[in-house]
Design a protein around this motif. Sequence first.
Motif, PDB file in Angstrom:
ATOM      1  N   SER A  58      38.229  31.905  50.886  1.00  0.00           N
ATOM      2  CA  SER A  58      38.893  32.818  50.314  1.00  0.00           C
ATOM      3  C   SER A  58      38.210  34.243  50.301  1.00  0.00           C
ATOM      4  O   SER A  58      37.143  34.331  49.672  1.00  0.00           O
ATOM      5  N   ASN A  59      38.816  35.207  50.935  1.00  0.00           N
ATOM      6  CA  ASN A  59      38.261  36.679  51.124  1.00  0.00           C
ATOM      7  C   ASN A  59      38.467  37.261  49.679  1.00  0.00           C
ATOM      8  O   ASN A  59      39.565  37.422  49.318  1.00  0.00           O
ATOM      9  N   VAL A  60      37.515  37.574  49.319  1.00  0.00           N
ATOM     10  CA  VAL A  60      37.437  38.235  47.629  1.00  0.00           C
ATOM     11  C   VAL A  60      36.559  39.307  47.632  1.00  0.00           C
ATOM     12  O   VAL A  60      35.759  39.695  48.552  1.00  0.00           O
ATOM     13  N   ALA A  61      36.323  40.046  46.537  1.00  0.00           N
ATOM     14  CA  ALA A  61      35.484  41.273  46.508  1.00  0.00           C
ATOM     15  C   ALA A  61      35.167  41.403  45.074  1.00  0.00           C
ATOM     16  O   ALA A  61      35.841  41.152  44.185  1.00  0.00           O
ATOM     17  N   GLU A  68      32.897  49.662  35.194  1.00  0.00           N
ATOM     18  CA  GLU A  68      33.442  48.236  35.059  1.00  0.00           C
ATOM     19  C   GLU A  68      33.528  47.586  36.244  1.00  0.00           C
ATOM     20  O   GLU A  68      33.924  47.944  37.331  1.00  0.00           O
ATOM     21  N   LEU A  69      32.813  46.350  36.106  1.00  0.00           N
ATOM     22  CA  LEU A  69      32.998  45.256  37.370  1.00  0.00           C
ATOM     23  C   LEU A  69      34.067  44.557  37.212  1.00  0.00           C
ATOM     24  O   LEU A  69      34.440  44.139  36.194  1.00  0.00           O
ATOM     25  N   LEU A  70      34.852  44.601  38.462  1.00  0.00           N
ATOM     26  CA  LEU A  70      36.013  43.984  38.546  1.00  0.00           C
ATOM     27  C   LEU A  70      36.123  42.893  39.818  1.00  0.00           C
ATOM     28  O   LEU A  70      35.630  43.028  40.862  1.00  0.00           O
ATOM     29  N   ALA A  71      36.624  41.679  39.584  1.00  0.00           N
ATOM     30  CA  ALA A  71      36.713  40.681  40.682  1.00  0.00           C
ATOM     31  C   ALA A  71      38.018  40.648  41.212  1.00  0.00           C
ATOM     32  O   ALA A  71      39.179  40.853  40.566  1.00  0.00           O
ATOM     33  N   LEU A  72      38.174  40.855  42.435  1.00  0.00           N
ATOM     34  CA  LEU A  72      39.485  41.280  43.296  1.00  0.00           C
ATOM     35  C   LEU A  72      39.754  40.066  44.278  1.00  0.00           C
ATOM     36  O   LEU A  72      38.743  39.604  44.882  1.00  0.00           O
ATOM     37  N   THR A  73      40.933  39.917  44.445  1.00  0.00           N
ATOM     38  CA  THR A  73      41.529  39.172  45.544  1.00  0.00           C
ATOM     39  C   THR A  73      41.434  39.976  46.882  1.00  0.00           C
ATOM     40  O   THR A  73      41.276  41.270  46.684  1.00  0.00           O
ATOM     41  N   ARG A  74      41.724  39.528  48.178  1.00  0.00           N
ATOM     42  CA  ARG A  74      41.751  40.385  49.197  1.00  0.00           C
ATOM     43  C   ARG A  74      42.804  41.301  49.170  1.00  0.00           C
ATOM     44  O   ARG A  74      42.531  42.413  49.482  1.00  0.00           O
ATOM     45  N   LEU A 116      33.663  30.195  48.828  1.00  0.00           N
ATOM     46  CA  LEU A 116      33.528  28.927  49.405  1.00  0.00           C
ATOM     47  C   LEU A 116      33.790  27.804  48.466  1.00  0.00           C
ATOM     48  O   LEU A 116      33.560  26.700  48.545  1.00  0.00           O
ATOM     49  N   ALA A 117      34.236  27.960  47.209  1.00  0.00           N
ATOM     50  CA  ALA A 117      34.208  27.027  46.252  1.00  0.00           C
ATOM     51  C   ALA A 117      35.123  25.938  46.595  1.00  0.00           C
ATOM     52  O   ALA A 117      35.034  24.845  46.264  1.00  0.00           O
ATOM     53  N   MET A 118      36.413  26.186  46.944  1.00  0.00           N
ATOM     54  CA  MET A 118      37.315  25.353  47.421  1.00  0.00           C
ATOM     55  C   MET A 118      37.447  25.240  48.950  1.00  0.00           C
ATOM     56  O   MET A 118      37.416  26.324  49.784  1.00  0.00           O
TER      57      MET A 118
END
Length: 237
Positions: A58-61, A68-74, A116-118
């Motif tokens: 899954s493409n993430v960023a 602030e650190l933010l985890a994003l989806t593609r 690559l977790a899933m």
Amino acid sequence: MSNSKPLGQKAYGSIPHLPGSRLGPGDYHISEGQARIATEKRRDKHDLIIVQEKLDGSNVAVTKVDGELLALTRAGYLATTSPYQQHHFFAKWVEENKSRFAELLNEKERLSGEWLAMAHGTRYELQHEPFVPFDLITGTERVAYELFSYRVTDFGFTVPNLLHVGDSFSVADAIKAIAKSGHGALDEVEGAIWRIERMGKVDFLTKYVHPNKQDGKYFAEVTGQGEVWNCDIARWL
């Protein structure tokens, strides 16, 4: 923060395909001229062609906004707002590694990569952490490969398997090079990514996806069974 795009845009765009690459819905081919530069003949000595193994996750960023650190989806949304469990796991993993990201990232810079977790269409026997970064971007400007690689590996990140650096590199040579995955793929490697740089700047990207690739063949909704995980997810449950 509401369910909006913190950067006001997608975290990552689409990469056009080389001729002969398997197209998915909404995909498109690169121009013939660009395909020739990538796979047949450089314009001149100022072109640098970098080819890497294409990963199937899954493409993430991860980005930094107002410190602030933010985890994003593609698509550019917060991973914590995703309907998919794998993205919530990604957000938790980012929290576990926030000191690395805090030191690595500048304001509004984002590190895009493959989560690559899933298993999607490829299973992996990972010998490294499940996040593999492939681009460091501000706005639409990508950091050149050498600097990108230097910055991220300095913080212990693993980048996609490097297949070639230098002159143009044919699809046939790329297929030979991915016969053995650098990331423990248990299924056929789906393809390769070409990065064409010119005088220290990223000019364009293109990719080749093997015709045999089946998108999401390990998804629960496809198999009728549970998700297939490439790593231990117990700590995120």
